[in-house]
Scaffold this motif. Structure first.
Motif, PDB file in Angstrom:
ATOM      1  N   MET A 182      -3.043  -9.246  -5.091  1.00 20.72           N
ATOM      2  CA  MET A 182      -3.626  -8.893  -6.382  1.00 20.72           C
ATOM      3  C   MET A 182      -4.871  -8.014  -6.199  1.00 20.72           C
ATOM      4  O   MET A 182      -5.131  -7.100  -6.983  1.00 20.72           O
ATOM      5  CB  MET A 182      -3.972 -10.153  -7.161  1.00 20.72           C
ATOM      6  N   ALA A 183      -5.643  -8.304  -5.128  1.00 19.18           N
ATOM      7  CA  ALA A 183      -6.851  -7.515  -4.868  1.00 19.18           C
ATOM      8  C   ALA A 183      -6.505  -6.061  -4.581  1.00 19.18           C
ATOM      9  O   ALA A 183      -7.273  -5.151  -4.922  1.00 19.18           O
ATOM     10  CB  ALA A 183      -7.625  -8.118  -3.700  1.00 19.18           C
ATOM     11  N   LEU A 184      -5.333  -5.824  -3.987  1.00 17.78           N
ATOM     12  CA  LEU A 184      -4.908  -4.455  -3.686  1.00 17.78           C
ATOM     13  C   LEU A 184      -4.688  -3.679  -4.974  1.00 17.78           C
ATOM     14  O   LEU A 184      -5.077  -2.509  -5.084  1.00 17.78           O
ATOM     15  CB  LEU A 184      -3.635  -4.506  -2.844  1.00 17.78           C
ATOM     16  N   THR A 205       0.830  -1.209   0.000  1.00 16.21           N
ATOM     17  CA  THR A 205       0.000   0.000   0.000  1.00 16.21           C
ATOM     18  C   THR A 205       0.858   1.251   0.000  1.00 16.21           C
ATOM     19  O   THR A 205       0.567   2.228  -0.707  1.00 16.21           O
ATOM     20  CB  THR A 205      -0.934  -0.007   1.218  1.00 16.21           C
ATOM     21  N   ASP A 206       1.945   1.227   0.779  1.00 17.50           N
ATOM     22  CA  ASP A 206       2.868   2.370   0.792  1.00 17.50           C
ATOM     23  C   ASP A 206       3.448   2.610  -0.599  1.00 17.50           C
ATOM     24  O   ASP A 206       3.491   3.752  -1.083  1.00 17.50           O
ATOM     25  CB  ASP A 206       4.001   2.113   1.785  1.00 17.50           C
ATOM     26  N   ALA A 207       3.910   1.524  -1.245  1.00 19.72           N
ATOM     27  CA  ALA A 207       4.544   1.659  -2.556  1.00 19.72           C
ATOM     28  C   ALA A 207       3.554   2.190  -3.596  1.00 19.72           C
ATOM     29  O   ALA A 207       3.876   3.091  -4.379  1.00 19.72           O
ATOM     30  CB  ALA A 207       5.122   0.319  -2.996  1.00 19.72           C
ATOM     31  N   ARG A 218      -6.091  -4.332  -7.910  1.00 22.78           N
ATOM     32  CA  ARG A 218      -7.388  -4.122  -8.560  1.00 22.78           C
ATOM     33  C   ARG A 218      -8.112  -2.928  -7.953  1.00 22.78           C
ATOM     34  O   ARG A 218      -8.758  -2.145  -8.654  1.00 22.78           O
ATOM     35  CB  ARG A 218      -8.234  -5.385  -8.422  1.00 22.78           C
ATOM     36  N   LYS A 219      -8.014  -2.792  -6.641  1.00 27.41           N
ATOM     37  CA  LYS A 219      -8.675  -1.684  -5.968  1.00 27.41           C
ATOM     38  C   LYS A 219      -7.973  -0.360  -6.259  1.00 27.41           C
ATOM     39  O   LYS A 219      -8.625   0.684  -6.429  1.00 27.41           O
ATOM     40  CB  LYS A 219      -8.714  -1.945  -4.470  1.00 27.41           C
ATOM     41  N   ALA A 220      -6.627  -0.379  -6.302  1.00 24.38           N
ATOM     42  CA  ALA A 220      -5.863   0.855  -6.511  1.00 24.38           C
ATOM     43  C   ALA A 220      -5.951   1.335  -7.954  1.00 24.38           C
ATOM     44  O   ALA A 220      -5.907   2.544  -8.216  1.00 24.38           O
ATOM     45  CB  ALA A 220      -4.406   0.640  -6.109  1.00 24.38           C
ATOM     46  N   PHE A 221      -6.076   0.389  -8.902  1.00 24.81           N
ATOM     47  CA  PHE A 221      -6.136   0.755 -10.319  1.00 24.81           C
ATOM     48  C   PHE A 221      -7.391   0.117 -10.946  1.00 24.81           C
ATOM     49  O   PHE A 221      -7.283  -0.876 -11.689  1.00 24.81           O
ATOM     50  CB  PHE A 221      -4.881   0.278 -11.053  1.00 24.81           C
ATOM     51  N   PRO A 222      -8.560   0.663 -10.647  1.00 24.44           N
ATOM     52  CA  PRO A 222      -9.809   0.022 -11.103  1.00 24.44           C
ATOM     53  C   PRO A 222      -9.977   0.005 -12.617  1.00 24.44           C
ATOM     54  O   PRO A 222     -10.698  -0.844 -13.149  1.00 24.44           O
ATOM     55  CB  PRO A 222     -10.893   0.878 -10.437  1.00 24.44           C
ATOM     56  N   GLY A 223      -9.339   0.900 -13.342  1.00 28.11           N
ATOM     57  CA  GLY A 223      -9.505   0.952 -14.787  1.00 28.11           C
ATOM     58  C   GLY A 223      -8.519   0.100 -15.547  1.00 28.11           C
ATOM     59  O   GLY A 223      -8.521   0.118 -16.785  1.00 28.11           O
TER      60      GLY A 223
END
Length: 465
Positions: free
Chosen positions: A347-349, A319-321, A351-356
């Motif tokens: 992987m879910a992180l 999350t920091d990176a 997907r959430k950080a880059f939804p597009g």
């Protein structure tokens, strides 16, 4: 015509400095001087004697002059003439052959020993401060009181020159120039060649690595790791628009360090569509993972875009990176494809950080993982080449029907099941097929070609660039 006997291996191989011929008796010349006015004069003579006779002695034990005087005092009131002057410092020094030194091994015998230095040699030499009444005027002097010059190993110019102590570079000017060469990026072999020409010593690559290591330590100084890290990051950020961020945990310890240059951000602004994410291990002594974001430019080149040193691959560090990457790259929402490894734990992180963005798996890593699994004994896969053919069919499948054909062929190779084209693939029974369904079938659209035909991935099938 008789050919001369070849020299022992240790005579000609600079790296092989330990004499192997332990069943010989080599006689060295005895000393031709006995008394010396000071210890300095004695050591000057000892250095010349060792060089002339090709012997190497090391100090084994010593007794200080103060200890000797105290011992004399405990015996009674000694005459002043018996007390050792403090200018001598030492009363007695014992030397042994460098190949007679033995010490307890800390090895667990898991790796072969290539350099066992000790041969059990009993050659020795000792010197003692004595009163010389024959001197003019009478005075205390250093006297060689004992010497044994029979060695159980070969001695000669080659062995002497190849000894690590004699290969050591002591010239400060030469060492300083080596430091400049290393800073300029010179290769170890080039430095070794320079040292051999400049000093006429049999310098080895190991000597160069040791010397460079000491020079690097001297440049770093006695500062702590934290102080050096701060200095490096401040110097990095002092350049125009370079950025660095340090994230700490609850104990105020660094868990994530991110850094990015101005040029990296400019490249991402120009080519934000493809993002390759990969982690590299064992890049530093602290065992932090090097987490890299890379982009694919219009010329087909992959360029590093941002780096993060992470304590581990936990959700907090990732999350920091990702947060740092999004903060300093405002065009992150233009990312269309992200390519990662299968073992990427969060992987879910992403997907959430880059939804597009669509997430794809690295094909090279998939092939590597499957090859590693199929050879395991518990699976009992006999025809590995046909298994790889089936995997290749699924990788290159342009439609899901073609993928299913490759899957059915895999069933035929592993389980011997024949399935008609209009029939569905059977349920897995073989352990390898259970592994395949659990780990790869459910994510088939992320690694097979049919799952990326409508994605602008620019031909990227791997993050291993």
């Amino acid at each position: 015509m008789e050919l001369p006997e070849p020299e022992p291996a240790e005579m000609t191989a600079p790296e092989d400095h330990v004499p192997h011929s332990r069943d010989v008796q080599a006689h060295a010349a005895s000393v031709d001087a006995e008394l010396f006015e000071t210890w300095e004069r004695f050591f000057e003579y000892l250095a010349r004697y060792q060089s002339d006779t090709h012997q190497v002695f090391r100090q084994r034990t010593s007794i200080t002059a103060a200890s000797r005087n105290q011992e004399l005092a405990t015996r009674g009131d000694p005459p002043v003439m018996k007390l050792i002057p403090t200018s001598f410092d030492k009363y007695y020094i014992g030397f042994i052959c460098t190949y007679g030194w033995s010490r307890a091994s800390r090895s667990k015998e898991k790796r072969k020993k290539y350099f066992v230095k000790s041969t059990g040699c009993r050659a020795q030499l000792s010197a003692t401060v004595v009163w010389n009444a024959r001197a003019l005027p009478p005075a205390f002097q250093v006297k060689i009181t004992n010497q044994a010059t029979i060695h159980n190993h070969s001695i000669g110019q080659g062995v002497f020159d190849n000894h690590p102590g004699n290969r050591r570079i002591d010239d400060e000017g030469v060492v300083g120039f080596v430091d400049e060469l290393h800073i300029a990026g010179a290769k170890p072999k080039l430095i070794m060649q320079y040292l051999m020409r400049r000093t006429e010593k049999d310098v080895t690559l190991r000597d160069v690595h040791n010397l460079v290591s000491k020079l690097k330590e001297a440049r770093r100084g006695a500062a702590t790791v934290e102080a050096r890290l701060e200095a490096v990051l401040r110097a990095f950020c002092s350049r125009k628009r370079n950025t660095a961020t340090v994230y700490v945990d609850d104990a105020k310890l660094e868990q994530t360090i991110t850094f990015q240059t101005r040029q990296m951000r400019r490249f991402f602004e120009a080519f934000p569509e493809i993002l390759l994410v990969d982690a590299t291990h064992n890049t530093n002594d602290a065992r932090y993972k090097l987490f890299s974001f890379m982009i694919h430019d219009v010329f087909g080149h992959v360029r590093a875009n941002s780096h993060a040193l992470m304590e581990n691959e936990s959700a907090e560090c990732l999350t920091d990176a990702v947060s740092s990457f999004k903060t300093f790259n405002p065009t992150w929402d233009k990312i269309k494809v992200i390519i990662i490894d299968k073992d990427f734990g969060e992987m879910a992180l992403l997907r959430k950080a880059f939804p597009g963005a669509r997430i794809l798996l690295c094909v090279l890593h998939e092939i590597k993982y499957l090859r590693t699994e199929m050879v395991k004994k518990e699976y009992g896969v006999l025809d590995n080449e046909k298994v790889e053919d089936a995997v290749d069919m699924m990788l290159k499948a342009k439609t899901e029907d073609e993928y299913t054909t490759g899957l059915k062929y895999l069933y035929f190779v592993v389980e011997g099941k024949q399935t008609l084209q209009e029939e569905d693939a059977p349920a897995p029974e073989h352990p390898f097929m259970h592994y395949f369904h659990k780990n790869w079938y459910s994510c088939r659209q992320m690694w097979s070609s049919f799952g990326r035909v409508d994605i602008p991935h620019l031909g990227n099938n791997t993050n291993n660039r």
